[in-house]
Each structure stands twice: as C-alpha cells, then as structure tokens.
Design an enzyme around this catalytic site. Structure first.
Site, mmCIF file in Angstrom:
data_model
loop_
_atom_site.group_PDB
_atom_site.id
_atom_site.type_symbol
_atom_site.label_atom_id
_atom_site.label_comp_id
_atom_site.label_asym_id
_atom_site.label_seq_id
_atom_site.Cartn_x
_atom_site.Cartn_y
_atom_site.Cartn_z
ATOM 1 N N TYR A 173 -1.168 -0.851 10.414
ATOM 2 C CA TYR A 173 -1.519 -0.833 9.153
ATOM 3 C C TYR A 173 -0.211 -0.287 8.342
ATOM 4 C CZ TYR A 173 -3.571 -1.161 4.291
ATOM 5 O OH TYR A 173 -3.799 -1.353 3.007
ATOM 6 N N SER A 225 0.788 -1.261 -0.037
ATOM 7 C CA SER A 225 -0.056 0.051 0.060
ATOM 8 C C SER A 225 0.945 1.173 -0.057
ATOM 9 C CB SER A 225 -0.921 -0.070 1.416
ATOM 10 O OG SER A 225 -1.504 1.320 1.297
#
Length: 263
Positions: free
Chosen positions: A166, A150
C-alpha cells in the site's frame, strides 16, 4: 473581469466521474463536487452500494448516477469509460479513488497480494486517465484529474502497520501525478493528488483496530481523525477554476501527522 470566489469554485455544467465512489472518501468527494454544481457518476464493484450512494447524493439535491465496474480489470475500466461517456457526454473531472490495501510483514507478504494492490492502486489510475483523456479531455484542451494518494506514500509506517504494498503504491501515485501533470499540461489538463491521513473507513478498519482510534488521533497535532467534511474543500479547489494554475501537486489532509513524521 476578474471572477469572484463563488464563481471560481462553481462547477455548474461540469461532469465528474469518481471511482471508489460508493462510500468513504470517494462518496465524500462526490458530495463535494455535486454540492459545487457538478453532475456526478460514481463507480465501484457492488451495485447495491452504488444504489445507496446515489440515493444519498440525490437526496442532497445532486444530479447523480452510477456504473458498477471492477477497476482491477482492464475490460471493466474500458466499459466504465464507454458507459460514462455515452450517458454523460464529456468528462470534465476524473477522480481516481478506487483502492485496496493488504497487511503483512514484508518478509511474508504474498506476491499475489502485492500485485493486487499495485494493479488497482496504480495501474487502474493510469489506464482510466489515459482512456478519459484520449476520448474527452485532450481534444478539448481541458480537464481535471484528481488522484487519491495517502500520507502512507510519503514514507514508512509505525511498527506493526505492515502495509508495504500500500505504501509503495501510494508513493507511486504521487509521482504518477507529477509525471502526468508535466506531460499533459500542454493539453490544459491539471493533475493533482490528495494525501489523506487517517479517516474512519473500511480500508483503515484494521489499522484503527490495531493501533486504536484514540491513539491515532492523539498522534495528530490537531488531535483528531479526518471526518466527512475534511476532503471537500481541497477536492473542489482541484476540480474548479479556483485551482486552474495548480498542477502536479499533492497535499496532505491529515491533521498534521506528516508534519511530525517528516512526510
């Protein structure tokens, strides 16, 4: 003879396993690989979601099937590998896409939530890659591993987006990709990562609600969020012989967000 572009991108005769493949980005990548000719097996936790995904894939003319497995559990990872290999034979393409997120300020972030995110987003990628490589790729000296990272793994987030676990996990996925590529190049296995930006999905619904879709889209140089086509090209590039000399790399698919945030 040098192959043509259609020949280089052709995945006929290849088999792909996609975790987190019942919806969102995983399902988009399953479509991409199937449309290029690969047989696909998608996995996630919920059988109903998988049945719907496979019905959608089959309606598009793709040879698709599913196995329900929770990749946060090591025993499920091994069962997934067992069933995939028994049903499909060798796995040519592994897409590690299962993932979780958790939003909380770092000072209040529960340790058990940190462990949950790191376990699924990093540990499961290592275990499944190791199992599939040992049992299918290394002996054949051939394989493609694609990891979903990501742009959150490239740095911090704007104020209010408290996703430290995350972000950390996706940064780890990027370096896991590099390290694994360096080790397994001798086996003819390429390992690469995709770093999506903001795509509408269940995982990003909280962010989209908190920040606003229009605001997030306006933040991107291309002035839009990702859509149901935007990961397809890169997925097939990494999986096919068109990308056979690419390994240990990551590429942001984010409308240019990382360009202006310094990723």
């Amino acid at each position: 003879m040098t192959r043509t572009i259609p020949q280089l991108f052709d995945l006929k005769g290849k088999t792909a396993l996609i975790t987190g493949g019942s919806r969102g980005l995983g399902l988009q990548m399953a479509h991409a690989l199937g449309e290029a000719g690969a047989r696909v097996l998608v996995s996630s936790r919920k059988a109903e979601d998988l049945e719907n995904a496979v019905a959608e894939l089959q309606a598009a003319g793709i040879d698709a099937r599913w196995v329900a497995a929770d990749c946060s559990k090591e025993e499920d990872i091994h069962r997934l590998a067992d069933e995939s290999l028994q049903r499909l034979g060798d796995i040519d393409i592994l897409v590690n896409n299962a993932g979780a997120a958790w939003g909380a300020p770092a000072e209040d972030h529960p340790v058990e939530a940190w462990d949950k995110v790191m376990n699924l987003n990093v540990r499961s990628y290592f275990i499944l890659s190791q199992v599939i490589a040992r049992r299918s790729m290394i002996a054949r000296k051939s394989g493609r591993i694609i990891n979903t990272a990501s742009i959150a793994g490239l740095g911090g987030n704007p104020s209010g987006m408290n996703t430290i676990a995350y972000n950390t996990s996706k940064g780890a996925v990027i370096n896991f990709t590099r390290a694994l590529a360096a080790e397994w190049g001798k086996y003819g296995i390429t390992v690469n990562a995709i770093c999506p930006g903001f795509f509408p999905s269940k995982m990003t619904v909280g962010t989209l609600k908190a920040m606003g879709e229009d605001k997030l889209a306006a933040h991107a140089p291309l002035r839009r969020l990702g859509d149901d086509e935007d990961l397809k090209g890169l997925t097939v590039l990494y999986a096919s012989d068109a990308g056979k000399h690419i390994t240990g790399q990551w590429l942001a698919v984010d409308g240019g967000v990382s360009v202006i945030t310094g990723g």
